[in-house]
Structures are given as structure tokens and as C-alpha cells.
Design an enzyme around this catalytic site. Structure first.
Site, PDB file in Angstrom:
ATOM      1  N   PRO A 123       0.814  -1.209   0.000  1.00  0.00           N
ATOM      2  CA  PRO A 123       0.000   0.000   0.000  1.00  0.00           C
ATOM      3  C   PRO A 123       0.852   1.266   0.000  1.00  0.00           C
ATOM      4  O   PRO A 123       1.677   1.473   0.890  1.00  0.00           O
ATOM      5  CB  PRO A 123      -0.792  -0.107   1.309  1.00  0.00           C
ATOM      6  CG  PRO A 123      -0.494  -1.474   1.861  1.00  0.00           C
ATOM      7  CD  PRO A 123       0.797  -1.896   1.274  1.00  0.00           C
ATOM      8  N   GLU A 124       0.668   2.073  -1.030  1.00  0.00           N
ATOM      9  CA  GLU A 124       1.298   3.387  -1.103  1.00  0.00           C
ATOM     10  C   GLU A 124       0.157   4.405  -1.191  1.00  0.00           C
ATOM     11  O   GLU A 124      -0.990   4.033  -0.970  1.00  0.00           O
ATOM     12  CB  GLU A 124       2.216   3.469  -2.332  1.00  0.00           C
ATOM     13  CG  GLU A 124       3.235   2.336  -2.368  1.00  0.00           C
ATOM     14  CD  GLU A 124       4.161   2.394  -3.582  1.00  0.00           C
ATOM     15  OE1 GLU A 124       4.351   3.477  -4.148  1.00  0.00           O
ATOM     16  OE2 GLU A 124       4.679   1.329  -3.966  1.00  0.00           O
ATOM     17  N   HIS A 163      -3.638 -13.308  11.973  1.00  0.00           N
ATOM     18  CA  HIS A 163      -3.090 -12.065  11.414  1.00  0.00           C
ATOM     19  C   HIS A 163      -4.077 -10.907  11.489  1.00  0.00           C
ATOM     20  O   HIS A 163      -3.775  -9.804  11.075  1.00  0.00           O
ATOM     21  CB  HIS A 163      -2.684 -12.281   9.961  1.00  0.00           C
ATOM     22  CG  HIS A 163      -1.742 -13.435   9.769  1.00  0.00           C
ATOM     23  ND1 HIS A 163      -0.519 -13.491  10.411  1.00  0.00           N
ATOM     24  CD2 HIS A 163      -1.839 -14.551   9.035  1.00  0.00           C
ATOM     25  CE1 HIS A 163       0.089 -14.623  10.058  1.00  0.00           C
ATOM     26  NE2 HIS A 163      -0.689 -15.278   9.226  1.00  0.00           N
ATOM     27  N   ARG A 195       2.565  -9.428   7.822  1.00  0.00           N
ATOM     28  CA  ARG A 195       3.961  -9.148   8.196  1.00  0.00           C
ATOM     29  C   ARG A 195       4.121  -8.195   9.375  1.00  0.00           C
ATOM     30  O   ARG A 195       5.229  -7.930   9.813  1.00  0.00           O
ATOM     31  CB  ARG A 195       4.724  -8.639   6.979  1.00  0.00           C
ATOM     32  CG  ARG A 195       5.305  -9.801   6.188  1.00  0.00           C
ATOM     33  CD  ARG A 195       5.858  -9.368   4.867  1.00  0.00           C
ATOM     34  NE  ARG A 195       4.977  -9.823   3.807  1.00  0.00           N
ATOM     35  CZ  ARG A 195       5.260  -9.712   2.516  1.00  0.00           C
ATOM     36  NH1 ARG A 195       6.363  -9.130   2.126  1.00  0.00           N
ATOM     37  NH2 ARG A 195       4.423 -10.166   1.624  1.00  0.00           N
ATOM     38  N   ARG A 219      22.645  17.241  -2.561  1.00  0.00           N
ATOM     39  CA  ARG A 219      22.490  15.864  -2.090  1.00  0.00           C
ATOM     40  C   ARG A 219      23.001  14.895  -3.152  1.00  0.00           C
ATOM     41  O   ARG A 219      22.663  15.000  -4.323  1.00  0.00           O
ATOM     42  CB  ARG A 219      21.021  15.571  -1.732  1.00  0.00           C
ATOM     43  CG  ARG A 219      20.580  16.383  -0.519  1.00  0.00           C
ATOM     44  CD  ARG A 219      19.330  15.832   0.089  1.00  0.00           C
ATOM     45  NE  ARG A 219      19.474  14.434   0.500  1.00  0.00           N
ATOM     46  CZ  ARG A 219      18.498  13.729   1.042  1.00  0.00           C
ATOM     47  NH1 ARG A 219      17.327  14.290   1.235  1.00  0.00           N
ATOM     48  NH2 ARG A 219      18.691  12.482   1.390  1.00  0.00           N
TER      49      ARG A 219
END
Length: 291
Positions: free
Chosen positions: A2-3, A113, A133, A172
Site C-alpha cells: 500500500p502506497e 493475522h 507481516r 544531495r
DNA sequence: ATCTGTCCCTGGACGC
DNA sequence: TGCGTCCAGGGACAGA
């Protein structure tokens, strides 16, 4: 994984199912890395709270309650937020599926889970948060209380500008891909959309961030926003675990140009997509189209 | 200040 | 078939 698009799709679909409802009972699993607020405290403190809104900041969701408290949620790598009516094979492991009759393989049952289950005072469906996870997070915030994770987030990716990226990257030396993944610079972009945005902008992921021109920063931000918005339109990417609150899959994985396409031909020039590692993340790009 | 590496976790892919 | 090994990755953190 998920983003921003997956979290935003979750927010849009979950909001009407959640807002206005009062929590009656909370079930959790044992204390773990997943619970920033101890599960026993969630079970004690959440009943009685009525949800008044659901907001997204970067990859975080924030449920607001009528008493000013907020519940901070992060889906991590494998987080799934859905109602008890959701039906999907993604809610069961392959081993579990194999042990069930075909017509039973999509139906969800709370398992080890399923770390958070919210029952409401009405007769509507329970809300469940499953995360194999356990990279996901749950934290209850008191009224007015901030969270360091939120405080340090940069501009949300959908609102970011090339000027900001340009300013943040001067001097950077790190790879531009690493900067895209840095939530304190721009919030919401993860591994899939970083690779896709760099492909669309025709930039090598390894390019030193500080060497990007102002015009390239504009192009990159525009590409990232194009990719993110298109993914939201198509329901996000269901590559491994992600599913929407109703159990449905996204479709953006079918529109990927480079992510997890190692060795397959570039849609632009036909050359094989290459995979390298940047900052311990798999990175995919076209060696010819991206410079 | 900036950057790199390690850790958390588990299921699935892969090799023998 | 079955077992062992490796890998994926968001983000916090330690150490260079």
C-alpha cells in the site's frame, strides 16, 4: 504494497462505511510491534467513540472521533483494512485456501493475522485490520496530541511541486530514487510508484538527486502525480496483499511500465527492463529510455 | 548533516 | 513430496 493510491482508495471506500458509527467492542491480538498503543488500552479506550471523519496524510490514515481523539493507522507492507463482508482470496494464505472447498476459499474468517476488529453499536459490518507481516501500525492519539511520524512528513505527493523537490535536493548526492522514497521530503510515494514515475520522467533512478535540473524536478513531480492519480482511478495496485475495503482488487498493476518487469521488453523501445538495488529496494528501469 | 546498513515479520518461490 | 534457504520491503534506528 500500500502506497498513496492504495491508502487513498481505502480512505474513499471506507469513509462512507465508517463515518457516523459508534464503536461498541474491540478485539485485538497480543501486544507486538504492530501496536504503538497497547492492545489492551485500545480495547478499553475505543468503545463509545463515534467516527466523524477519515483523513489521509501520505501513507497514513487518521480516523477522527467525536471527542477529538484520533486513530492513526499505517498499512505497512501487507496491511489489509476491510469489512467483514469482504470476499477475496487475498484474505487467506495458499495453504489455508488449499484446505477449503472452492466456494469457501474467498470468505473471510478472522485469523491470527487479524490484529484489530471493531464492532459497532449499529447492526452494520465489523471493520477488520489484517496484517501478515506486522509492519503496519496502530496508535490512538489524545485530543490535540501529535505524532512524530506525522510531524516529520513532507508535502503530500499530490500537492508537491518541482520547486520543492529542487530545493530539497540541492547538494544531495543520494540517488533520486532514494529521495522519492524519503517520506520527510515528499509523502506517499513507495517503491512501485517511484519506479513508475522515474520511467515516465525518463530519468535514471541512480541519478544523483543534487544534479537534477529545475526542469527535471518539474517533470518528475508531474510524472509522479500522473502515475498516482491514474492508480487511484483504477483502484490502486493489487500485486501481493492489497485489497479495497469491499475485498475488490485494484487494476493498476496491469498498467505498470517497469516495476517487477525485470527482463521483459520496455514498452517504449523493446530493450529488456533492468533490475538493480538502491537503498536495499529493488529498482526497475529501462537502460535506454531513462538517462 | 548525510548516508548506509540492520532490523522487524511472514508467506511464497525456489532448489535439492 | 518435503524440507531448508532466500527474498520482498516501509520505516525506525544505530553507527559511520
Amino acid at each position: 504494497m500500500p502506497e498513496l493510491p492504495e491508502v487513498e482508495v481505502t480512505r474513499r471506500k471506507l469513509s462512507p462505511l465508517l463515518v457516523g458509527r459508534r464503536i461498541a467492542k474491540v478485539h485485538t491480538t497480543r501486544p507486538s510491534y504492530f501496536f504503538l498503543t497497547p492492545p489492551a488500552e485500545l480495547e478499553r479506550a475505543l468503545p463509545g467513540a463515534r467516527v466523524v471523519g477519515l483523513a489521509r496524510i501520505g501513507k497514513y490514515l487518521l480516523a477522527g472521533f467525536d471527542d477529538g481523539r484520533r486513530l492513526l493507522l499505517h498499512l505497512g507492507m501487507s496491511g489489509q483494512l476491510f469489512t467483514e463482508h469482504a470476499s477475496s482470496v487475498r484474505l487467506l494464505s495458499a495453504a489455508t485456501r488449499a484446505s477449503l472447498a472452492p466456494d469457501e476459499q474467498a470468505r473471510f474468517r478472522p485469523d491470527v493475522h487479524t490484529h484489530l476488529r471493531l464492532e459497532f453499536e449499529d447492526d452494520g459490518p465489523e471493520l477488520l485490520f489484517r496484517d501478515v507481516r506486522k509492519f503496519g501500525k496502530v496508535r490512538l492519539l489524545a485530543p490535540g496530541q501529535s505524532d512524530p511520524r506525522l510531524d516529520k512528513l513532507g508535502t503530500d505527493a499530490l500537492a508537491a511541486t518541482g520547486a520543492e523537490l529542487f530545493a530539497a535536493t540541492r547538494k544531495r548526492r543520494v540517488a533520486v530514487k532514494s529521495v522519492l522514497l524519503a517520506q520527510e521530503v515528499i509523502a506517499g510515494i513507495g517503491n512501485i510508484y517511484a519506479d513508475e514515475a522515474l520511467y515516465l520522467a525518463k530519468l535514471r533512478p541512480k541519478r544523483a538527486a543534487g544534479r537534477l535540473t529545475r526542469a527535471e524536478c518539474d517533470t518528475l513531480i508531474a510524472a509522479a502525480q500522473q502515475v498516482l492519480l491514474r492508480s487511484i482511478e483504477t483502484g490502486g495496485s493489487s500485486i501481493s496483499d492489497y485489497l479495497a475495503p469491499d475485498g475488490s482488487d485494484g487494476a493498476y498493476q496491469d498498467e505498470r511500465h517497469v516495476y517487477a518487469r525485470t527482463g521483459e521488453p520496455c514498452f517504449g523501445c523493446g530493450l529488456a527492463i533492468k533490475r538493480i538495488v538502491i537503498g536495499a529496494r529493488g529498482t526497475h528501469y529501462c537502460p535506454r529510455c531513462q538517462r
